[in-house]
Design a protein around this motif. Structure first.
Motif, PDB file in Angstrom:
ATOM      1  N   LEU A 120       0.849  -1.187   0.000  1.00  0.00           N
ATOM      2  CA  LEU A 120       0.000   0.000   0.000  1.00  0.00           C
ATOM      3  C   LEU A 120       0.885   1.238   0.000  1.00  0.00           C
ATOM      4  N   ASP A 121       0.501   2.227  -0.756  1.00  0.00           N
ATOM      5  CA  ASP A 121       1.242   3.476  -0.822  1.00  0.00           C
ATOM      6  C   ASP A 121       1.464   4.011   0.598  1.00  0.00           C
ATOM      7  N   PRO A 122       2.723   4.324   0.973  1.00  0.00           N
ATOM      8  CA  PRO A 122       3.014   4.795   2.334  1.00  0.00           C
ATOM      9  C   PRO A 122       2.215   6.031   2.744  1.00  0.00           C
ATOM     10  N   ASP A 123       1.983   6.953   1.814  1.00  0.00           N
ATOM     11  CA  ASP A 123       1.195   8.139   2.147  1.00  0.00           C
ATOM     12  C   ASP A 123      -0.256   7.768   2.457  1.00  0.00           C
ATOM     13  N   LEU A 124      -0.765   6.805   1.731  1.00  0.00           N
ATOM     14  CA  LEU A 124      -2.127   6.339   1.978  1.00  0.00           C
ATOM     15  C   LEU A 124      -2.216   5.648   3.344  1.00  0.00           C
ATOM     16  N   LEU A 125      -1.212   4.850   3.683  1.00  0.00           N
ATOM     17  CA  LEU A 125      -1.189   4.187   4.993  1.00  0.00           C
ATOM     18  C   LEU A 125      -1.129   5.224   6.109  1.00  0.00           C
ATOM     19  N   ARG A 126      -0.305   6.241   5.944  1.00  0.00           N
ATOM     20  CA  ARG A 126      -0.240   7.302   6.956  1.00  0.00           C
ATOM     21  C   ARG A 126      -1.589   7.999   7.100  1.00  0.00           C
ATOM     22  N   ARG A 127      -2.258   8.210   5.975  1.00  0.00           N
ATOM     23  CA  ARG A 127      -3.570   8.859   6.035  1.00  0.00           C
ATOM     24  C   ARG A 127      -4.584   7.962   6.742  1.00  0.00           C
ATOM     25  N   TYR A 128      -4.574   6.665   6.411  1.00  0.00           N
ATOM     26  CA  TYR A 128      -5.504   5.731   7.057  1.00  0.00           C
ATOM     27  C   TYR A 128      -5.243   5.633   8.558  1.00  0.00           C
TER      28      TYR A 128
END
Length: 174
Positions: A120-128
């Motif tokens: 999963l895209d790291p930025d997306l994981l941080r957002r989640y």
């Protein structure tokens, strides 16, 4: 004429912040969580990604939510058992609530590690995770738990406890 509708009577309105105020407060709490003392990053594992949630993840959430709910129910019940003894109550309430917190932290970390393994895209994981730093959640224990859940073979000679728990959860699904 005075309205009987509860929202129209100011004395009935809650003083507890909710909505955007509470969301901002939760964000501040999440942002102050310390990083894990030994954070882990999980390499993409090449597991197939489908449209459906894997049953092991659903079972993981169910397992930990049951545990968390049991601890929270116990915390609520402590007031009837020990409401007359501050020393007993303070000891037991903190034991109970920190156990619930540990289960929640492990659950979030295991799910985050799974998503990292899915690349999963790291930025997306941080957002989640609503956190600038996923290392707050992805601990060695979370990775061990994920390994048990996904059937990975542990590198240690004795299987870590959370790997065994993960295997047990996955076995109950199949």
């Amino acid at each position: 004429m005075t309205s009987t509708h509860p929202l129209k009577r100011p004395q009935r309105r809650s003083e507890i912040p909710h909505g955007p105020q509470q969301d901002t407060g939760l964000l501040q709490i999440r942002d102050t969580l310390p990083p894990s003392p030994a954070p882990c990053a999980v390499e993409p594992g090449g597991f197939p990604v489908g449209d459906e949630v894997p049953p092991e993840l659903l079972a993981l959430v169910t397992h930990h939510c049951r545990r968390i709910n049991a601890y929270l129910a116990r915390a609520q019940h402590l007031q009837t058992l020990h409401g007359d003894s501050m020393k007993q109550w303070q000891r037991l309430i903190l034991y109970t609530l920190t156990d619930a917190l540990a289960h929640n932290h492990l659950l979030v970390g295991t799910l985050a590690a799974y998503l990292q393994r899915q690349d999963l895209d790291p930025d997306l994981l941080r957002r989640y995770l609503q956190s600038p730093d996923p290392d707050r959640y992805i601990t060695g224990e979370a990775v061990q738990h994920l390994d048990g859940l996904t059937g990975a073979v542990p590198e240690e000679p004795a299987e870590p406890v959370w790997t065994a728990v993960g295997r047990h959860i996955a076995r109950d699904v199949g």
